[in-house]
Design a protein around this motif. Structure first.
Motif, short mmCIF file in Angstrom:
data_model
loop_
_atom_site.label_atom_id
_atom_site.label_comp_id
_atom_site.label_asym_id
_atom_site.label_seq_id
_atom_site.Cartn_x
_atom_site.Cartn_y
_atom_site.Cartn_z
N TYR A 170 -13.49 -3.56 0.55
CA TYR A 170 -12.12 -3.42 0.04
C TYR A 170 -12.06 -3.60 -1.48
CZ TYR A 170 -7.43 -5.04 -1.22
OH TYR A 170 -6.22 -5.23 -1.85
N LYS A 186 -1.08 -3.99 -7.49
CA LYS A 186 -2.46 -4.35 -7.17
C LYS A 186 -2.78 -5.78 -7.61
CE LYS A 186 -4.62 -2.05 -5.35
NZ LYS A 186 -4.78 -1.96 -3.89
N GLY A 190 0.81 -1.21 0.00
CA GLY A 190 0.00 0.00 0.00
C GLY A 190 0.85 1.26 0.00
N THR A 198 -11.23 -0.42 -3.96
CA THR A 198 -9.95 -0.49 -4.68
C THR A 198 -10.16 -0.92 -6.13
OG1 THR A 198 -9.56 -2.77 -3.92
CG2 THR A 198 -8.67 -0.98 -2.58
N LEU A 244 -8.00 6.23 0.49
CA LEU A 244 -8.21 4.80 0.59
C LEU A 244 -7.11 4.12 1.39
CD1 LEU A 244 -9.38 3.81 -3.02
CD2 LEU A 244 -10.77 4.00 -0.96
N HIS A 283 -11.33 2.14 -8.00
CA HIS A 283 -10.18 3.03 -8.15
C HIS A 283 -9.22 2.49 -9.20
CE1 HIS A 283 -6.08 4.45 -7.13
NE2 HIS A 283 -6.70 5.61 -7.00
N TRP A 330 -6.82 7.75 -3.80
CA TRP A 330 -6.00 6.72 -3.19
C TRP A 330 -5.41 7.20 -1.86
CZ3 TRP A 330 -5.45 1.75 -3.27
CH2 TRP A 330 -4.35 1.17 -2.61
N ASN A 346 2.46 1.74 -3.47
CA ASN A 346 1.53 2.31 -4.44
C ASN A 346 1.24 3.79 -4.15
OD1 ASN A 346 1.15 0.33 -6.31
ND2 ASN A 346 -0.72 -0.49 -5.41
#
Length: 226
Positions: free
Chosen positions: A163, A123, A76, A167, A218, A170, A215, A79
């Motif tokens: 989740y 991802k 995470g 995600t 998130l 996104h 993001w 990213n």
């Protein structure tokens, strides 16, 4: 009464100026306003998802806490750093286009595209790891191969449904952004942009900044829960 020369006519009505606009400035302002309205709609769209997140989190606090432990904060964080850097390169692409620096504009666009692809690769590995553990959304939720010391409550599927929904949507926006950036890159390589006309580069960068901003919210909500 004198008539303008061909050169003067071309200057007054450049190729990039659409027929329903009087001036390049008017066209730019209209495009920018339209993009801001679109981004406002996108914010409202994701706001509904954030509201759902907080509602379900209040109903299932233990499930959200346990589910968050199975997310990889290193991935995470990676990213997050990648997207933040890509926002910088997107902004630099706009600046280069304004300065007539076509090669630099292409370079910054390519870097932005590469960063977006890196985000999706990370991802991909995240998702495949969750699928390996049976952490599918909804009724397909069937935990297995969990790390030692982690026990999921029966309602943990709620967290993973949220989740994957957040995600996943996104990630779809990231894929769309990649397509847009490739289109802008091709047009830039054709020499369509200059200090007089860089609107598409600016609009694309605005969209990418929104993807980055979403993001940023998130990441802590999903990965850094107590």
């Amino acid at each position: 009464m004198s008539h303008p020369t061909t050169a003067q006519e071309h200057d007054a009505h450049p190729k990039f100026l659409q027929h329903h606009f009087d001036t390049p400035a008017q066209q730019f302002d209209a495009a920018k306003l339209g993009m801001w309205l679109f981004l406002a709609q996108e914010v409202l769209f994701f706001s509904g998802l954030f509201v759902a997140y907080f509602v379900f989190r209040s109903w299932h606090p233990e499930a959200f806490s346990a589910g968050s432990q199975l997310l990889d904060p290193v991935m995470g964080t990676t990213n997050t750093a990648v997207l933040l850097f890509s926002s910088l390169t997107a902004a630099l692409a706009v600046r280069s286009a304004q300065l007539n620096q076509r090669n630099q504009t292409s370079l910054f666009l390519i870097i932005t595209i590469v960063c977006a692809c890196v985000f999706m690769v990370v991802k991909y590995f995240e998702y495949t790891h969750k699928f390996h553990m049976g952490l599918f959304p909804g009724k397909a939720f069937h935990p297995q191969h969990l790390p030692k010391g982690i026990a999921l409550p029966p309602d943990a599927s709620v967290f993973f449904s949220i989740y994957f929904m957040m995600t996943g949507l996104h990630g779809l926006h990231v894929v769309i952004g990649i397509g847009i950036m490739i289109w802008i890159l091709i047009r830039n390589m054709r020499g369509e942009f200059s200090y007089r006309y860089f609107t598409p580069v600016d609009i694309a960068a605005l969209y990418w900044h929104l993807v980055d901003l979403i993001w940023i919210y998130l990441f802590p909500l999903l990965y850094l829960m107590d």
